[in-house]
Design an enzyme around this catalytic site. Structure first.
Site, PDB file in Angstrom:
ATOM      1  N   ASP A  48       0.817  -1.216   0.000  1.00  0.00           N
ATOM      2  CA  ASP A  48       0.000   0.000   0.000  1.00  0.00           C
ATOM      3  C   ASP A  48       0.853   1.269   0.000  1.00  0.00           C
ATOM      4  OD1 ASP A  48      -2.053  -1.802   0.286  1.00  0.00           O
ATOM      5  OD2 ASP A  48      -2.864  -0.913   2.123  1.00  0.00           O
ATOM      6  N   ASP A  49       0.227   2.331  -0.494  1.00  0.00           N
ATOM      7  CA  ASP A  49       0.661   3.730  -0.299  1.00  0.00           C
ATOM      8  C   ASP A  49       1.640   4.266  -1.338  1.00  0.00           C
ATOM      9  OD1 ASP A  49      -0.926   3.490   1.898  1.00  0.00           O
ATOM     10  OD2 ASP A  49       0.649   3.777   3.381  1.00  0.00           O
ATOM     11  N   HIS A  99      -5.998   3.097  -3.927  1.00  0.00           N
ATOM     12  CA  HIS A  99      -5.883   3.272  -2.474  1.00  0.00           C
ATOM     13  C   HIS A  99      -6.168   4.733  -2.098  1.00  0.00           C
ATOM     14  CE1 HIS A  99      -4.794   2.038   1.498  1.00  0.00           C
ATOM     15  NE2 HIS A  99      -3.703   2.763   1.574  1.00  0.00           N
ATOM     16  N   HIS A 103      -4.938   9.706   0.318  1.00  0.00           N
ATOM     17  CA  HIS A 103      -4.830   8.926   1.554  1.00  0.00           C
ATOM     18  C   HIS A 103      -5.555   9.584   2.726  1.00  0.00           C
ATOM     19  CE1 HIS A 103      -3.043   6.016   4.398  1.00  0.00           C
ATOM     20  NE2 HIS A 103      -2.856   5.288   3.326  1.00  0.00           N
ATOM     21  N   HIS A 194       3.793  -2.177   3.280  1.00  0.00           N
ATOM     22  CA  HIS A 194       3.806  -0.805   2.774  1.00  0.00           C
ATOM     23  C   HIS A 194       5.136  -0.464   2.112  1.00  0.00           C
ATOM     24  CE1 HIS A 194       0.632  -0.978   5.784  1.00  0.00           C
ATOM     25  NE2 HIS A 194       0.052   0.027   5.159  1.00  0.00           N
TER      26      HIS A 194
HETATM   27 ZN   LIG Z   1      -2.501   3.271   3.182  1.00  0.00          ZN
END
Ligand SMILES: [Zn+2]
Length: 235
Positions: A48-49, A99, A103, A194
């Site tokens: 993620d991210d 995603h 954020h 991540h």
């Molecule tokens: Zn995230």
């Protein structure tokens, strides 16, 4: 209206917009994929991210070296900054999911913003890859009343996870990340890690733990799959 009635009304709105849908989506909704029902020892790594200009290329090198495919839940703002990394993710056979654009926590977004944020993210990915992504994971894993409707409108399946390793925390160690994944792994597991954000330098620990995790799981007989492949096995 008395102060108590105002507080009760505010809590009621908070519960209806945030608390109840968040509990439902995280724990009960059949629309959310939390793990696969793979009969085979398949496991899905998700990141993620990102994309992150320092960590994501290194992560891709590790996955390529190990011949492992994964799923990347990217942030729209990061995609616009580093489209060449997104292209590399796609070209090397990994799946890409939304995603969010910035954020932002779902509880801090209005219904309009919830729809707009997801649409912007999907559009950013589509503009560089030429196809519509089909997965959505909300930032922080948090939902509001409109999250599911926004995903449905854009034809996105919602993915959660069954294993997290707290790899974003400053106090996390490489050993903890490794132990958390290995001790909980089972056929159909979805692991969230991540490649961006978190404590300063946190993704470096994830990258250090990853080859050890892959090596151990391979020795245990696991095959690494994308969420597309995992879902294919489930249906
Ligand atoms: Zn995230």
């Amino acid at each position: 209206m008395s102060i108590f009635a105002s507080i009760a009304a505010a809590f009621g709105i908070f519960a209806i917009y945030c608390l109840i849908p968040n509990y439902w989506m995280r724990n009960r909704s059949k629309r959310v994929v939390r793990c696969g029902e793979a009969n085979e020892p398949w496991i899905a790594l998700t990141f993620d991210d990102g994309p992150n200009p320092i960590y994501t290329p290194k992560l891709l090198d590790i996955l390529k070296e190990a011949n492992v495919k994964a799923t990347f839940f990217v942030v729209g703002k990061q995609v616009l900054k580093h489209p060449h990394i997104l292209s590399r993710i796609h070209c090397e056979g990994h799946s890409v999911g939304c995603h969010s654009f910035s954020h932002r926590h779902a509880w801090l977004m209005s219904p309009w913003h919830t729809f707009k944020d997801l649409e912007l993210t999907r559009r950013a990915i589509e503009s560089f890859l030429g196809y519509k992504p089909c997965w959505y994971r909300p930032p922080w894993g948090m939902f509001n009343l409109c999250s599911a409707a926004a995903a449905r409108k854009l034809g996105l399946d919602i993915a959660y996870w069954s294993i997290e390793a707290q790899d974003w925390e400053a106090k996390t160690t490489v050993q903890h990340i490794y132990d958390a994944v290995i001790s909980q792994a089972q056929p159909g597991s979805i692991v969230v890690l991540h490649d961006n954000r978190g404590a300063p330098g946190a993704p470096a620990k994830t990258l250090e733990a990853l080859p050890l995790i892959i090596d151990t799981l391979k020795k245990k007989g696991y095959t690494f799959v994308t969420l597309d492949q995992l879902k294919g096995e489930m249906t």
